[in-house]
Design a protein around this motif. Structure first.
Motif, short mmCIF file in Angstrom:
data_model
loop_
_atom_site.label_atom_id
_atom_site.label_comp_id
_atom_site.label_asym_id
_atom_site.label_seq_id
_atom_site.Cartn_x
_atom_site.Cartn_y
_atom_site.Cartn_z
N ALA A 143 -66.96 11.23 66.95
CA ALA A 143 -66.12 10.50 67.89
C ALA A 143 -66.93 9.55 68.75
O ALA A 143 -66.55 8.40 68.95
CB ALA A 143 -65.34 11.49 68.76
N ALA A 144 -68.06 10.03 69.26
CA ALA A 144 -68.88 9.19 70.14
C ALA A 144 -69.38 7.96 69.40
O ALA A 144 -69.42 6.85 69.95
CB ALA A 144 -70.06 9.99 70.69
N THR A 145 -69.77 8.13 68.13
CA THR A 145 -70.26 7.00 67.35
C THR A 145 -69.15 6.01 67.05
O THR A 145 -69.33 4.80 67.17
CB THR A 145 -70.89 7.49 66.03
N ALA A 146 -67.98 6.53 66.69
CA ALA A 146 -66.85 5.64 66.41
C ALA A 146 -66.48 4.83 67.64
O ALA A 146 -66.20 3.62 67.55
CB ALA A 146 -65.64 6.46 65.95
N THR A 147 -66.49 5.47 68.80
CA THR A 147 -66.20 4.78 70.06
C THR A 147 -67.24 3.69 70.33
O THR A 147 -66.90 2.55 70.67
CB THR A 147 -66.18 5.77 71.22
N THR A 148 -68.51 4.06 70.14
CA THR A 148 -69.59 3.11 70.42
C THR A 148 -69.56 1.93 69.46
O THR A 148 -69.78 0.78 69.86
CB THR A 148 -70.95 3.84 70.32
N LEU A 149 -69.28 2.21 68.18
CA LEU A 149 -69.20 1.12 67.20
C LEU A 149 -68.09 0.14 67.54
O LEU A 149 -68.25 -1.08 67.44
CB LEU A 149 -68.96 1.69 65.80
N THR A 150 -66.95 0.68 67.95
CA THR A 150 -65.81 -0.18 68.30
C THR A 150 -66.12 -1.03 69.52
O THR A 150 -65.83 -2.22 69.57
CB THR A 150 -64.56 0.68 68.53
N ASN A 182 -53.34 -3.64 52.87
CA ASN A 182 -52.22 -3.28 53.73
C ASN A 182 -52.62 -2.82 55.13
O ASN A 182 -51.92 -3.15 56.08
CB ASN A 182 -51.36 -2.22 53.04
N PRO A 183 -53.69 -2.02 55.29
CA PRO A 183 -54.05 -1.62 56.66
C PRO A 183 -54.32 -2.82 57.56
O PRO A 183 -54.01 -2.79 58.76
CB PRO A 183 -55.32 -0.78 56.46
N ILE A 184 -54.88 -3.86 57.00
CA ILE A 184 -55.16 -5.07 57.78
C ILE A 184 -53.86 -5.81 58.06
O ILE A 184 -53.63 -6.30 59.16
CB ILE A 184 -56.19 -5.96 57.05
N GLU A 185 -52.99 -5.89 57.04
CA GLU A 185 -51.68 -6.52 57.25
C GLU A 185 -50.93 -5.84 58.39
O GLU A 185 -50.36 -6.49 59.27
CB GLU A 185 -50.83 -6.42 55.98
N ASP A 186 -50.94 -4.51 58.37
CA ASP A 186 -50.22 -3.76 59.40
C ASP A 186 -50.81 -3.99 60.78
O ASP A 186 -50.09 -4.13 61.77
CB ASP A 186 -50.24 -2.26 59.08
N VAL A 194 -60.83 0.75 60.37
CA VAL A 194 -60.58 -0.68 60.19
C VAL A 194 -59.29 -1.16 60.85
O VAL A 194 -59.30 -2.16 61.56
CB VAL A 194 -60.62 -1.07 58.70
N PRO A 195 -58.14 -0.49 60.68
CA PRO A 195 -56.94 -1.00 61.35
C PRO A 195 -57.10 -1.08 62.86
O PRO A 195 -56.61 -2.02 63.49
CB PRO A 195 -55.87 0.03 60.96
N ILE A 196 -57.80 -0.11 63.45
CA ILE A 196 -58.02 -0.14 64.89
C ILE A 196 -58.86 -1.35 65.27
O ILE A 196 -58.55 -2.09 66.21
CB ILE A 196 -58.72 1.16 65.34
N GLN A 197 -59.93 -1.58 64.52
CA GLN A 197 -60.85 -2.66 64.87
C GLN A 197 -60.29 -4.03 64.51
O GLN A 197 -60.51 -5.01 65.23
CB GLN A 197 -62.20 -2.39 64.22
N VAL A 198 -59.52 -4.10 63.42
CA VAL A 198 -58.85 -5.35 63.08
C VAL A 198 -57.82 -5.70 64.15
O VAL A 198 -57.73 -6.86 64.60
CB VAL A 198 -58.18 -5.25 61.69
N ALA A 215 -53.18 -17.58 61.10
CA ALA A 215 -54.38 -17.68 61.94
C ALA A 215 -55.09 -16.34 62.05
O ALA A 215 -56.32 -16.26 61.94
CB ALA A 215 -54.01 -18.20 63.32
N LEU A 216 -54.33 -15.27 62.29
CA LEU A 216 -54.94 -13.96 62.46
C LEU A 216 -55.54 -13.45 61.15
O LEU A 216 -56.61 -12.85 61.15
CB LEU A 216 -53.91 -12.96 62.99
N THR A 217 -54.87 -13.69 60.04
CA THR A 217 -55.41 -13.27 58.76
C THR A 217 -56.69 -14.02 58.43
O THR A 217 -57.66 -13.44 57.92
CB THR A 217 -54.37 -13.48 57.63
N THR A 218 -56.72 -15.30 58.74
CA THR A 218 -57.93 -16.10 58.52
C THR A 218 -59.09 -15.55 59.33
O THR A 218 -60.22 -15.44 58.84
CB THR A 218 -57.68 -17.57 58.90
N LEU A 219 -58.82 -15.20 60.59
CA LEU A 219 -59.87 -14.62 61.43
C LEU A 219 -60.45 -13.37 60.78
O LEU A 219 -61.67 -13.24 60.63
CB LEU A 219 -59.30 -14.26 62.80
N VAL A 220 -59.58 -12.45 60.38
CA VAL A 220 -60.04 -11.16 59.87
C VAL A 220 -60.78 -11.32 58.55
O VAL A 220 -61.88 -10.79 58.36
CB VAL A 220 -58.86 -10.19 59.73
#
Length: 369
Positions: free
Chosen positions: A324-331, A10-14, A260-264, A282-287
């Motif tokens: 926070a810094a790591t999450a930002t950098t990973l994204t 669901n998080p990806i669907e959303d 994940v929802p942010i990055q998806v 198309a978007l679901t296939t990508l993810v």
């Protein structure tokens, strides 16, 4: 919303649904006399051969709307702008513009007009002047496009003098031409002015329409590629800020799904920006091609583990949390990797539709999942 797989969490669907809702749509009016080269111009600037025979839907007797599924753009094309029919055409256009302008749906509004004038005519007709006034009166920014341009000889200056309210005058040659010289050898005239037209149009569109515009552009043009990259970098910056805010209270590594929802959503919006078809499938296939379709928590852990390898100095999760810094950098790392893959593809395959399977495969390699 119709989904393509029950395995998609669901998080990806959303996130995908939100990316679709925010993709937006732009509408451009293109007007000019018969034979001015409007269809050729449309197909040169935008992807997917929009102006193919039969792609238009009648709006009035002299205007049709050109669009295709998965393309966030509609072209309102006047079927010739002839002096004898001007009053009739203008009345129709005025009605269409007023109807769309009054709509509560901003995706119905007209965002820019291209008024096409054939260079060979060497004059601006009264009908073209009046039509420019109509667009300006209705607060539609106008670009005068001098088509089939070979030798300006000051004509663009004359157009600017006659059409005082235009935002820009751009001379274009949509297709290469070969002209005979006195020696019987052909002189090739390459396409010209399309990058300028693309840039001038982008400058007139609202910020909220830039992603849709970037999607619609053909990747065969350098200006289009620059616009796609610039917009995609904005999407990364927005997502990185959101990821940092989420991690302001450190995220337990076991709950990495929160990212994940942010990055998806970021992946989906970047894909749209680069010209991906706007559809749930198309978007679901990508993810799912990139991240896999397993449990949401497993995707979150796998994604973070892979991304940590991309970030020098961030190779571990201190104290079992993501700061926070790591999450930002990973994204940012994920976004930069995806932009790099897409840019490489369109530069190697100018004008071609995106091969999402190939792109997803290359992205998986980049994030070492």
């Amino acid at each position: 919303m119709t989904t393509t797989s029950n395995a998609v969490p669901n998080p990806i669907e959303d996130a995908i649904e939100n990316a679709l809702k925010s993709s937006g749509k732009i509408n451009i009016i293109i007007a000019g006399k018969t034979g001015v080269g409007k269809s050729t111009l449309i197909n040169s600037v935008f992807r997917g051969d929009l102006a193919e025979t039969g792609s238009g839907r009648p709006v009035t007797q002299r205007t049709e709307e050109i669009s295709k599924p998965g393309h966030p753009i509609s072209i309102l094309d006047t079927k010739g702008l002839e002096l004898k029919d001007y009053s009739f055409i203008a009345a129709e256009l005025r009605s269409v513009i007023e109807q769309r302008s009054s709509s509560e749906d901003e995706n119905q509004h007209i965002h820019v007009a291209w008024l096409c004038i054939h260079e060979d005519g060497r004059r601006v007709e009264d009908a073209e002047i009046e039509l420019c006034r109509l667009f300006t009166e209705k607060k539609i920014p106008v670009i005068a496009v001098i088509t089939k341009s070979r030798c300006d000889q000051g004509f663009s200056s004359e157009v600017k003098k006659a059409l005082t309210s235009v935002a820009a005058v751009v001379s274009v040659r949509a297709l290469a031409e070969v002209m005979d010289d006195d020696g019987g050898e052909g002189i090739r005239l390459p396409p010209k002015g399309l990058d300028s037209l693309i840039q001038e149009t982008a400058a007139l569109l609202p910020e909220a329409k830039q992603r849709a515009y970037a999607n619609a552009l053909s990747s065969r043009h350098a200006a289009a590629t620059r616009i796609k990259i610039k917009q995609a970098e904005k999407e990364v910056a927005i997502a990185a800020t959101a990821a940092g805010a989420l991690a302001a209270v450190p995220i337990p590594f076991s709950d990495a799904i929160g990212l994940v929802p942010i990055q998806v959503g970021m992946l989906a919006k970047i894909g749209i920006t680069f010209g991906m078809e706007i559809s749930t499938t198309a978007l679901t296939t990508l993810v799912t091609s990139t991240l896999g379709a397993g449990a949401a928590t497993l995707i979150g852990r796998t994604l973070v583990t892979g991304l940590l390898k991309l970030v020098p100095g961030a190779g571990s999760v201190v104290g079992g949390t993501i700061a926070a810094a790591t999450a930002t950098t990973l994204t940012k790392a994920l976004g930069a990797a995806y932009i790099s893959v897409l840019t490489q593809f369109i530069e190697q395959n100018p004008g071609k539709e995106l091969d999402m399977s190939l792109i997803a495969h290359e992205l998986r390699k980049r994030v070492s999942m």
